[in-house]
Design an enzyme around this catalytic site. Structure first.
Site, PDB file in Angstrom:
ATOM      1  N   GLU A 109      -4.117   3.549   8.256  1.00  0.00           N
ATOM      2  CA  GLU A 109      -3.934   3.376   6.804  1.00  0.00           C
ATOM      3  C   GLU A 109      -4.667   4.521   6.091  1.00  0.00           C
ATOM      4  OE1 GLU A 109      -4.331  -0.626   5.215  1.00  0.00           O
ATOM      5  OE2 GLU A 109      -5.198   0.205   3.377  1.00  0.00           O
TER       6      GLU A 109
ATOM      7  N   ARG B  28       0.844  -1.219   0.000  1.00  0.00           N
ATOM      8  CA  ARG B  28       0.000   0.000   0.000  1.00  0.00           C
ATOM      9  C   ARG B  28       0.868   1.254   0.000  1.00  0.00           C
ATOM     10  NH1 ARG B  28      -2.321  -3.659  -0.801  1.00  0.00           N
ATOM     11  NH2 ARG B  28      -4.084  -4.655   0.244  1.00  0.00           N
TER      12      ARG B  28
ATOM     13  N   SER C 177     -10.231  -0.105   5.273  1.00  0.00           N
ATOM     14  CA  SER C 177      -9.398  -0.482   6.416  1.00  0.00           C
ATOM     15  C   SER C 177      -8.779   0.779   7.010  1.00  0.00           C
ATOM     16  CB  SER C 177      -8.270  -1.417   5.979  1.00  0.00           C
ATOM     17  OG  SER C 177      -8.839  -2.582   5.457  1.00  0.00           O
TER      18      SER C 177
HETATM   19  C1  LIG Z   1     -15.156   0.101   1.580  1.00  0.00           C
HETATM   20  C2  LIG Z   1     -13.714   0.280   1.182  1.00  0.00           C
HETATM   21  C3  LIG Z   1     -12.963  -0.823   0.817  1.00  0.00           C
HETATM   22  C4  LIG Z   1     -11.622  -0.673   0.450  1.00  0.00           C
HETATM   23  N1  LIG Z   1     -10.925  -1.777   0.063  1.00  0.00           N
HETATM   24  C5  LIG Z   1      -9.631  -1.652  -0.320  1.00  0.00           C
HETATM   25  C6  LIG Z   1      -8.891  -2.803  -0.754  1.00  0.00           C
HETATM   26  O1  LIG Z   1      -9.401  -3.915  -0.803  1.00  0.00           O
HETATM   27  N2  LIG Z   1      -7.593  -2.618  -1.109  1.00  0.00           N
HETATM   28  C7  LIG Z   1      -7.010  -1.402  -1.098  1.00  0.00           C
HETATM   29  O2  LIG Z   1      -5.830  -1.298  -1.449  1.00  0.00           O
HETATM   30  N3  LIG Z   1      -7.688  -0.292  -0.711  1.00  0.00           N
HETATM   31  C8  LIG Z   1      -8.981  -0.398  -0.321  1.00  0.00           C
HETATM   32  N4  LIG Z   1      -9.673   0.709   0.087  1.00  0.00           N
HETATM   33  C9  LIG Z   1      -8.991   2.014   0.143  1.00  0.00           C
HETATM   34  C10 LIG Z   1      -9.167   2.866  -1.126  1.00  0.00           C
HETATM   35  O3  LIG Z   1     -10.210   2.388  -1.909  1.00  0.00           O
HETATM   36  C11 LIG Z   1      -7.873   2.890  -1.942  1.00  0.00           C
HETATM   37  O4  LIG Z   1      -6.812   3.409  -1.183  1.00  0.00           O
HETATM   38  C12 LIG Z   1      -8.028   3.731  -3.230  1.00  0.00           C
HETATM   39  O5  LIG Z   1      -6.907   3.570  -4.063  1.00  0.00           O
HETATM   40  C13 LIG Z   1      -8.197   5.207  -2.958  1.00  0.00           C
HETATM   41  O6  LIG Z   1      -8.547   5.790  -4.171  1.00  0.00           O
HETATM   42  P1  LIG Z   1      -9.193   7.223  -4.253  1.00  0.00           P
HETATM   43  O7  LIG Z   1      -9.299   7.579  -5.678  1.00  0.00           O
HETATM   44  O8  LIG Z   1     -10.443   7.256  -3.477  1.00  0.00           O
HETATM   45  O9  LIG Z   1      -8.069   8.093  -3.575  1.00  0.00           O
HETATM   46  P2  LIG Z   1      -8.210   9.195  -2.433  1.00  0.00           P
HETATM   47  O10 LIG Z   1      -8.746   8.533  -1.209  1.00  0.00           O
HETATM   48  O11 LIG Z   1      -8.932  10.366  -2.947  1.00  0.00           O
HETATM   49  O12 LIG Z   1      -6.674   9.547  -2.230  1.00  0.00           O
HETATM   50  C14 LIG Z   1      -5.777   8.614  -1.724  1.00  0.00           C
HETATM   51  C15 LIG Z   1      -4.353   9.163  -1.857  1.00  0.00           C
HETATM   52  O13 LIG Z   1      -3.995   9.193  -3.223  1.00  0.00           O
HETATM   53  C16 LIG Z   1      -3.648  10.523  -3.610  1.00  0.00           C
HETATM   54  N5  LIG Z   1      -4.152  10.704  -4.987  1.00  0.00           N
HETATM   55  C17 LIG Z   1      -5.378  10.404  -5.453  1.00  0.00           C
HETATM   56  N6  LIG Z   1      -5.453  10.643  -6.764  1.00  0.00           N
HETATM   57  C18 LIG Z   1      -4.251  11.159  -7.127  1.00  0.00           C
HETATM   58  C19 LIG Z   1      -3.699  11.620  -8.359  1.00  0.00           C
HETATM   59  N7  LIG Z   1      -4.388  11.630  -9.493  1.00  0.00           N
HETATM   60  N8  LIG Z   1      -2.418  12.070  -8.350  1.00  0.00           N
HETATM   61  C20 LIG Z   1      -1.678  12.076  -7.211  1.00  0.00           C
HETATM   62  N9  LIG Z   1      -2.146  11.655  -6.023  1.00  0.00           N
HETATM   63  C21 LIG Z   1      -3.418  11.194  -5.993  1.00  0.00           C
HETATM   64  C22 LIG Z   1      -4.320  11.429  -2.605  1.00  0.00           C
HETATM   65  O14 LIG Z   1      -3.648  12.678  -2.496  1.00  0.00           O
HETATM   66  C23 LIG Z   1      -4.198  10.594  -1.365  1.00  0.00           C
HETATM   67  O15 LIG Z   1      -2.899  10.736  -0.818  1.00  0.00           O
HETATM   68  C24 LIG Z   1     -11.022   0.605   0.449  1.00  0.00           C
HETATM   69  C25 LIG Z   1     -11.797   1.729   0.793  1.00  0.00           C
HETATM   70  C26 LIG Z   1     -13.121   1.568   1.155  1.00  0.00           C
HETATM   71  C27 LIG Z   1     -13.931   2.776   1.507  1.00  0.00           C
END
Ligand SMILES: Cc1cc2nc3c(=O)[nH]c(=O)nc-3n(C[C@H](O)[C@H](O)[C@H](O)COP(=O)(O)OP(=O)(O)OC[C@H]3O[C@@H](n4cnc5c(N)ncnc54)[C@H](O)[C@@H]3O)c2cc1C
Length: 348
Positions: free
Chosen positions: A343, A172, A247
Site C-alpha cells: 500500500e 484507497r 499500513s
Molecule cells: C502511522 C500511520 C497511520 C496511517 N493511517 C492511515 C489510515 O488510517 N487511513 C489511511 O487511508 N491512510 C493512513 N496512513 C497513510 C497516509 O497517512 C495517507 O495515505 C495520507 O493520505 C498520505 O498523505 P501525505 O500527505 O503524507 O501524502 P504522501 O505520502 O506525501 O503522498 C502520497 C501520494 O499522494 C500524492 N500526493 C500528495 N500530495 C499531492 C498533491 N498535492 N497533488 C498530487 N498528488 C499528491 C503523492 O505523489 C503520493 O503518490 C497512515 C500512515 C501512517 C504513517
C-alpha cells in the site's frame, strides 16, 4: 527559462528528505521546491521544470518509501489556508489548501461543529493527498465528504475542478493514482460537511465498543473523534517517535475457490466478504502466521502491535525497508500462495 524559475521561487538543491517523510528515511532530492500559493504553482509549471526533469509530488510523506536518493524535482505542496465557500443551516462547504495538515484540519472542523471528518482524525499527511489516496478509517472515507478537487495540470498549467464523480474514488484509490497519475497537482480540496451532530458514524465495532466503555449513549462527533484518537494511539506507532508509513501492505482479495482451499489448511484464516463473490484476507494475520509480528531484519522491523506496519528501528535506509517488504511478500506467498501488494508507495 529555468533560470527565471530559480530566481522567482525558493528552489533548493541536494536537500535531505528525512524530515519530510514519516519513515525518517534520509534520501536526498536533487531539487526541492515548496510552492506556497497559486503564483508559485503557475511559475513552476509554466517554467517547464517538471516537463524536463523527473518529479515527485510530495505531501506529508506518510505513505512513501524513498528507496534511494531522488534524482529529480521533489515538489512539496506548502500552500495553507482554510475558508468557508458556502453555508446554510444544515451544511457547509469548506475549501482547504493542499499543504494543510490533514489531522489538524479534521480536528478543527469537528471543533467548529462541521461534521463528517471525525472518524478521520489522526491520519498523518496533508489535505492534498486525501483525494489522491481516498484516505479512510473507521467506516468513513474522504470520498464521502469531498465535493470537489482543485488541481493544476502539470503539462499545461491549466486549472481544473474535479467533481466527486470525476475523481473515480475506490478503496484507497482515485483517478489521480491511475489514468491521471503524475498529471495533476492537487491545489485544494472542497469538503461538504454537515451540522447535524446526530449523523456521526459509530457503527464500526471498535468505535461502538469504545463508546460503550465510556458509557456514551448518544455521542457527539467530538466524542467519536476522541475515541478514534484513543484507538489509533493503542494500535499505531506515533511517527514522531517511531518511523513508519502506516499500513505497508494491502489486504489481498481472493476468489471463493481459493478461500475454500485456504480454509482447509487454515480454518481460522481471517477473511471478510468483499462483494462480487470475492473475499478480503487480513494481510496482518497472514504476516503474523509467518512469524514476522514484532520481528526485525536489521534496522527495519514489523510493529509488535500491528503486523501490517513496518517500522524504522533507527537509521534504516529505504532499500532495507524494501528488502524486509520483499522477504515478507515471499514468505506469505510460499505459505499461503497469496501475493501481498504494497500500500505504501515505493519511490525509486
Ligand atoms: C502511522 C500511520 C497511520 C496511517 N493511517 C492511515 C489510515 O488510517 N487511513 C489511511 O487511508 N491512510 C493512513 N496512513 C497513510 C497516509 O497517512 C495517507 O495515505 C495520507 O493520505 C498520505 O498523505 P501525505 O500527505 O503524507 O501524502 P504522501 O505520502 O506525501 O503522498 C502520497 C501520494 O499522494 C500524492 N500526493 C500528495 N500530495 C499531492 C498533491 N498535492 N497533488 C498530487 N498528488 C499528491 C503523492 O505523489 C503520493 O503518490 C497512515 C500512515 C501512517 C504513517
Amino acid at each position: 527559462m529555468h533560470t527565471i524559475i530559480w530566481k522567482l521561487m525558493n528552489i533548493e538543491e541536494n536537500v535531505s528528505l528525512k524530515s519530510y517523510n514519516t519513515f525518517g528515511l534520509d534520501a536526498k532530492a536533487s531539487i526541492f521546491v515548496q510552492p506556497k500559493d497559486e503564483k508559485d504553482v503557475s511559475k513552476l509549471l509554466q517554467g517547464g521544470l517538471l516537463a524536463s526533469e523527473r518529479f515527485f509530488i510530495l505531501g506529508g510523506g506518510s505513505n512513501i518509501v524513498f528507496v534511494a536518493d531522488f534524482a529529480g524535482v521533489v515538489v512539496r505542496m506548502a500552500n495553507k489556508g482554510i475558508s468557508i465557500v458556502s453555508e446554510d443551516d444544515r451544511r457547509v462547504v469548506v475549501e482547504a489548501q493542499a499543504g494543510e495538515v490533514w489531522s489538524d484540519f479534521a480536528w478543527d472542523m469537528t471543533r467548529r461543529g462541521f461534521y463528517g471528518l471525525e472518524n478521520l482524525v489522526e491520519i498523518p499527511g496533508c489535505v492534498g493527498a486525501a483525494p489522491v489516496q481516498n484516505v479512510g478509517a473507521y467506516g468513513v472515507e474522504a470520498k464521502d465528504v469531498i465535493k470537489a478537487v482543485v488541481a493544476y495540470e502539470i503539462a499545461t498549467g491549466c486549472k481544473r475542478i474535479f467533481t466527486n464523480t470525476d475523481c473515480k474514488f475506490g478503496y484507497r484509490d482515485s483517478v489521480f493514482k491511475n489514468e491521471l497519475k503524475d498529471k495533476y497537482i492537487v491545489f485544494s480540496v472542497m469538503f461538504e460537511l454537515h451540522k447535524d451532530r446526530t449523523c456521526t458514524k459509530t457503527d464500526y465495532s471498535a468505535i461502538s465498543n469504545g463508546l460503550k466503555e465510556r458509557n456514551i449513549l448518544s455521542p457527539t462527533p467530538m466524542q467519536v473523534a476522541e475515541v478514534v484518537a484513543d484507538i489509533r494511539k493503542q494500535k499505531l506507532p506515533d511517527t514522531k517517535e517511531i518511523g513508519s508509513a502506516g499500513s505497508f501492505f494491502k489486504n489481498p482479495i481472493v476468489g471463493e475457490q481459493k478461500l475454500e482451499l485456504l480454509m482447509k489448511d487454515y480454518p481460522t484464516i481471517v477473511h471478510y466478504a468483499s462483494g462480487d463473490g470475492k473475499y478480503k484476507l487480513a494481510a496482518a494475520w497472514l504476516i503474523e502466521q509467518c512469524g514476522w509480528k514484532g520481528k526485525s531484519l536489521g534496522r527495519v522491523g514489523v510493529y509488535a502491535k500491528q503486523a501490517l506496519v513496518l517500522v524504522n528501528n533507527g537509521g534504516c535506509t529505504g532499500s532495507e525497508v524494501q528488502k524486509l517488504s520483499e522477504t515478507i511478500v515471499a514468505d506469505v506467498e510460499n505459505k499461503f500462495g497469496v501475493r501481498l501488494e504494497t500500500e505504501a508507495i515505493i519511490v525509486k
